[in-house]
Design a protein around this motif. Structure first.
Motif, PDB file in Angstrom:
ATOM      1  N   TYR A  55       2.258   6.626  -6.838  1.00  0.00           N
ATOM      2  CA  TYR A  55       1.176   7.395  -7.443  1.00  0.00           C
ATOM      3  C   TYR A  55       1.384   8.890  -7.209  1.00  0.00           C
ATOM      4  CZ  TYR A  55      -3.457   8.776  -8.944  1.00  0.00           C
ATOM      5  OH  TYR A  55      -4.495   9.374  -9.609  1.00  0.00           O
ATOM      6  N   GLN A  56       1.730   9.247  -5.968  1.00  0.00           N
ATOM      7  CA  GLN A  56       1.971  10.662  -5.654  1.00  0.00           C
ATOM      8  C   GLN A  56       3.132  11.226  -6.472  1.00  0.00           C
ATOM      9  OE1 GLN A  56       0.100  12.697  -3.700  1.00  0.00           O
ATOM     10  NE2 GLN A  56      -1.316  11.000  -3.433  1.00  0.00           N
TER      11      GLN A  56
ATOM     12  N   ARG B 218      -4.914   2.625 -11.616  1.00  0.00           N
ATOM     13  CA  ARG B 218      -5.081   4.061 -11.345  1.00  0.00           C
ATOM     14  C   ARG B 218      -4.494   4.920 -12.460  1.00  0.00           C
ATOM     15  NH1 ARG B 218      -3.222   5.009  -5.202  1.00  0.00           N
ATOM     16  NH2 ARG B 218      -4.238   7.027  -5.513  1.00  0.00           N
TER      17      ARG B 218
ATOM     18  N   SER C  52       0.291  12.708  -9.052  1.00  0.00           N
ATOM     19  CA  SER C  52      -0.536  13.524  -8.180  1.00  0.00           C
ATOM     20  C   SER C  52       0.236  13.988  -6.963  1.00  0.00           C
ATOM     21  CB  SER C  52      -1.765  12.707  -7.739  1.00  0.00           C
ATOM     22  OG  SER C  52      -2.574  13.474  -6.889  1.00  0.00           O
TER      23      SER C  52
ATOM     24  N   ARG D   2      -2.211  -2.619  -9.076  1.00  0.00           N
ATOM     25  CA  ARG D   2      -3.008  -1.528  -8.489  1.00  0.00           C
ATOM     26  C   ARG D   2      -2.646  -0.173  -9.096  1.00  0.00           C
ATOM     27  NH1 ARG D   2      -2.792  -3.009  -2.036  1.00  0.00           N
ATOM     28  NH2 ARG D   2      -3.504  -5.156  -2.223  1.00  0.00           N
ATOM     29  N   LEU D   3      -1.353   0.060  -9.260  1.00  0.00           N
ATOM     30  CA  LEU D   3      -0.908   1.341  -9.809  1.00  0.00           C
ATOM     31  C   LEU D   3      -1.362   1.494 -11.256  1.00  0.00           C
ATOM     32  CD1 LEU D   3       0.724   3.917  -9.219  1.00  0.00           C
ATOM     33  CD2 LEU D   3       2.748   2.703 -10.042  1.00  0.00           C
TER      34      LEU D   3
ATOM     35  N   GLU E 269       2.543   1.677  -3.472  1.00  0.00           N
ATOM     36  CA  GLU E 269       1.577   2.113  -4.480  1.00  0.00           C
ATOM     37  C   GLU E 269       1.260   3.599  -4.313  1.00  0.00           C
ATOM     38  OE1 GLU E 269      -3.140   1.865  -5.539  1.00  0.00           O
ATOM     39  OE2 GLU E 269      -2.350   0.586  -3.950  1.00  0.00           O
ATOM     40  N   GLU E 270       0.973   4.006  -3.082  1.00  0.00           N
ATOM     41  CA  GLU E 270       0.592   5.399  -2.849  1.00  0.00           C
ATOM     42  C   GLU E 270       1.761   6.352  -3.088  1.00  0.00           C
ATOM     43  OE1 GLU E 270      -1.927   8.290  -2.669  1.00  0.00           O
ATOM     44  OE2 GLU E 270      -2.563   6.207  -2.552  1.00  0.00           O
ATOM     45  N   THR E 271       2.946   5.966  -2.652  1.00  0.00           N
ATOM     46  CA  THR E 271       4.123   6.813  -2.866  1.00  0.00           C
ATOM     47  C   THR E 271       4.396   6.992  -4.352  1.00  0.00           C
ATOM     48  OG1 THR E 271       5.079   6.107  -0.760  1.00  0.00           O
ATOM     49  CG2 THR E 271       6.592   7.086  -2.365  1.00  0.00           C
TER      50      THR E 271
ATOM     51  N   ARG F 148       0.831  -1.213   0.000  1.00  0.00           N
ATOM     52  CA  ARG F 148       0.000   0.000   0.000  1.00  0.00           C
ATOM     53  C   ARG F 148       0.864   1.261   0.000  1.00  0.00           C
ATOM     54  NH1 ARG F 148      -0.773   3.011   3.904  1.00  0.00           N
ATOM     55  NH2 ARG F 148      -0.209   1.509   5.497  1.00  0.00           N
ATOM     56  N   ILE F 149       1.906   1.263   0.824  1.00  0.00           N
ATOM     57  CA  ILE F 149       2.788   2.429   0.916  1.00  0.00           C
ATOM     58  C   ILE F 149       3.494   2.682  -0.416  1.00  0.00           C
ATOM     59  CG2 ILE F 149       4.878   3.342   2.009  1.00  0.00           C
ATOM     60  CD1 ILE F 149       3.971   1.733   4.543  1.00  0.00           C
TER      61      ILE F 149
ATOM     62  N   ALA G  15       1.335  15.678  -3.536  1.00  0.00           N
ATOM     63  CA  ALA G  15       0.562  15.982  -2.333  1.00  0.00           C
ATOM     64  C   ALA G  15       0.123  17.440  -2.360  1.00  0.00           C
ATOM     65  CB  ALA G  15       1.411  15.712  -1.097  1.00  0.00           C
TER      66      ALA G  15
END
Length: 192
Positions: A42-43, A108, A47, A104-105, A38-40, A35-36, A49
């Motif tokens: 993606y950001q 998105r 996108s 997952r990435l 993927e989110e890192t 999860r970390i 922050a």
């Protein structure tokens, strides 16, 4: 406060939570790294922050941009994680990390006209047009008090080092370190 200090503080906080010092907070696991990551990514890729009132610097601009970089190639040093963790992490777990992050990435990114795909670690991707290379490699950080470290009682945390580069030039565009949810396996006992 610079990013390095912030990341080291975040790592220390995660380590405390993993050690049970966070009250009712569940321990961090290697599964959380999916999860970390993927989110890192993606950001970093599309996108940044949001700017807030307490931030002194603007966020980095997104790395993916039509006509420049449109694909993120993701490679994981699976054998490196096994070696650095002394077997606390398995090759299968790190390959699952790569598979899940890419899946997952990519879901998105496709909504924004970009893509992500897995590549084997160490593959030469210089010929990939309009692609960035994101590599996940292991690194470590010593935890505990100075006394614990001197007595050999301190935990060694396995960190994920996420490095995004331009394959054509080799230039490092972004780099982030974060806790993997695992510690280096001590002799005679298994940590996960």
């Amino acid at each position: 406060m610079n990013r390095r200090c912030f990341l080291l503080g975040a790592i220390a906080t995660c380590a405390l939570l993993a050690a049970g010092c966070g009250g009712n907070a569940p321990p961090t696991t290697f599964g959380d790294a999916i999860r970390i990551t993927e989110e890192t990514l993606y950001q970093l890729l599309v996108s940044p922050a949001d700017q807030d009132a307490t931030r002194n610097t603007r966020p980095d601009p997104p790395l993916l941009k039509k006509g420049t970089y449109e694909t993120a190639l993701i490679a994981v040093d699976a054998e490196g994680f096994v070696r650095v963790s002394r077997g606390a992490l398995s090759t299968d777990a790190t390959r699952e990390l790569q598979t899940e992050v890419v899946k997952r990435l990519n879901e998105r990114l496709e909504k924004r006209g970009f893509s992500a795909r897995a590549v084997p670690f160490g593959t030469d991707v210089k010929g990939e047009a309009r692609a960035l290379l994101a590599t996940l490699t292991p690194t470590t950080q010593e935890g505990g008090s100075p006394k614990d470290r001197a007595e050999g009682k301190a935990e060694t945390y396995v960190l994920v080092r996420l490095t995004v580069t331009d394959p054509a030039s080799g230039a490092v565009l972004r780099q982030r370190d974060y806790y993997s949810g695992s510690n280096v396996k001590k002799e005679g006992r298994r940590r996960s």
